[in-house]
Write a protein that holds these residues in place. Structure first.
Motif, PDB file in Angstrom:
ATOM      1  N   ARG A  94       0.843  -1.206   0.000  1.00 24.78           N
ATOM      2  CA  ARG A  94       0.000   0.000   0.000  1.00 24.78           C
ATOM      3  C   ARG A  94       0.877   1.255   0.000  1.00 24.78           C
ATOM      4  O   ARG A  94       0.646   2.184  -0.760  1.00 24.78           O
ATOM      5  CB  ARG A  94      -0.927  -0.013   1.209  1.00 24.78           C
ATOM      6  CG  ARG A  94      -1.812   1.195   1.289  1.00 24.78           C
ATOM      7  CD  ARG A  94      -2.726   1.137   2.486  1.00 24.78           C
ATOM      8  NE  ARG A  94      -3.523   2.348   2.534  1.00 24.78           N
ATOM      9  CZ  ARG A  94      -4.402   2.598   3.440  1.00 24.78           C
ATOM     10  NH1 ARG A  94      -4.657   1.732   4.398  1.00 24.78           N
ATOM     11  NH2 ARG A  94      -5.077   3.733   3.435  1.00 24.78           N
ATOM     12  N   HIS A  95       1.883   1.255   0.848  1.00 25.99           N
ATOM     13  CA  HIS A  95       2.809   2.395   0.923  1.00 25.99           C
ATOM     14  C   HIS A  95       3.498   2.613  -0.418  1.00 25.99           C
ATOM     15  O   HIS A  95       3.616   3.747  -0.902  1.00 25.99           O
ATOM     16  CB  HIS A  95       3.831   2.140   2.034  1.00 25.99           C
ATOM     17  CG  HIS A  95       4.719   3.294   2.316  1.00 25.99           C
ATOM     18  ND1 HIS A  95       5.880   3.522   1.615  1.00 25.99           N
ATOM     19  CD2 HIS A  95       4.630   4.293   3.224  1.00 25.99           C
ATOM     20  CE1 HIS A  95       6.469   4.605   2.073  1.00 25.99           C
ATOM     21  NE2 HIS A  95       5.730   5.098   3.047  1.00 25.99           N
ATOM     22  N   SER A  96       3.947   1.537  -1.050  1.00 29.33           N
ATOM     23  CA  SER A  96       4.642   1.634  -2.343  1.00 29.33           C
ATOM     24  C   SER A  96       3.724   2.138  -3.448  1.00 29.33           C
ATOM     25  O   SER A  96       4.144   2.930  -4.295  1.00 29.33           O
ATOM     26  CB  SER A  96       5.214   0.273  -2.739  1.00 29.33           C
ATOM     27  OG  SER A  96       6.184  -0.127  -1.808  1.00 29.33           O
ATOM     28  N   LEU A  97       2.475   1.681  -3.442  1.00 29.30           N
ATOM     29  CA  LEU A  97       1.523   2.146  -4.456  1.00 29.30           C
ATOM     30  C   LEU A  97       1.290   3.650  -4.334  1.00 29.30           C
ATOM     31  O   LEU A  97       1.259   4.367  -5.339  1.00 29.30           O
ATOM     32  CB  LEU A  97       0.199   1.390  -4.330  1.00 29.30           C
ATOM     33  CG  LEU A  97       0.207  -0.077  -4.731  1.00 29.30           C
ATOM     34  CD1 LEU A  97      -1.147  -0.714  -4.443  1.00 29.30           C
ATOM     35  CD2 LEU A  97       0.589  -0.250  -6.186  1.00 29.30           C
ATOM     36  N   ILE A  98       1.152   4.133  -3.116  1.00 31.63           N
ATOM     37  CA  ILE A  98       0.939   5.568  -2.896  1.00 31.63           C
ATOM     38  C   ILE A  98       2.170   6.353  -3.327  1.00 31.63           C
ATOM     39  O   ILE A  98       2.061   7.372  -4.005  1.00 31.63           O
ATOM     40  CB  ILE A  98       0.562   5.841  -1.429  1.00 31.63           C
ATOM     41  CG1 ILE A  98      -0.811   5.237  -1.123  1.00 31.63           C
ATOM     42  CG2 ILE A  98       0.573   7.345  -1.126  1.00 31.63           C
ATOM     43  CD1 ILE A  98      -1.138   5.162   0.355  1.00 31.63           C
ATOM     44  N   ALA A  99       3.345   5.874  -2.970  1.00 31.44           N
ATOM     45  CA  ALA A  99       4.582   6.561  -3.336  1.00 31.44           C
ATOM     46  C   ALA A  99       4.759   6.592  -4.859  1.00 31.44           C
ATOM     47  O   ALA A  99       5.162   7.614  -5.423  1.00 31.44           O
ATOM     48  CB  ALA A  99       5.783   5.888  -2.674  1.00 31.44           C
TER      49      ALA A  99
END
Length: 125
Positions: A94-99
């Motif tokens: 999730r963090h990577s998708l947002i970044a």
């Protein structure tokens, strides 16, 4: 409307004006520079739009790993202490998708983009 959304909206208007009204009248290096500024506006707008989501995602990673800091989480991952940790994997994804959405949304698959769009929609409703 939140202050974050308002700022992102202003940047989107500025970008559109630059691209549609100003850049067509330019040539050469000036047109290239206008394109760079328009791209910077787009990135800054997405950062404003997802600022709260990014903070929540990072906190979710730390919570899932029960780590006190990003540095501690990195150290645990490097040491192999979090291998096969499904909740942490989901939080990191999730963090990577947002970044990725913030800097290169075109690099996301359509399903990944839909996930981020849903997160953004959820935070504004």
């Amino acid at each position: 409307m939140t202050g974050q959304t308002f700022g992102a909206d202003l940047l989107a208007i500025a970008r559109k004006t630059l691209q549609e009204e100003i850049a067509p009248q330019l040539s050469g290096d000036q047109r290239y520079q206008a394109a760079m500024v328009a791209n910077a506006c787009a990135i800054a707008g997405r950062e404003l739009e997802t600022q709260a989501l990014a903070r929540e995602a990072e906190a979710g990673c730390l919570e899932a790993a029960q780590a006190p800091s990003p540095a501690a989480l990195c150290a645990a991952i490097r040491a192999g202490a979090r291998d096969a940790d499904a909740p942490l994997h989901a939080a990191l994804l999730r963090h990577s998708l947002i970044a990725t959405y913030r800097t290169r949304p075109g690099a996301l698959r359509p399903t990944e983009r839909q996930q981020v769009d849903a997160l953004i929609k959820d935070q504004t409703t």
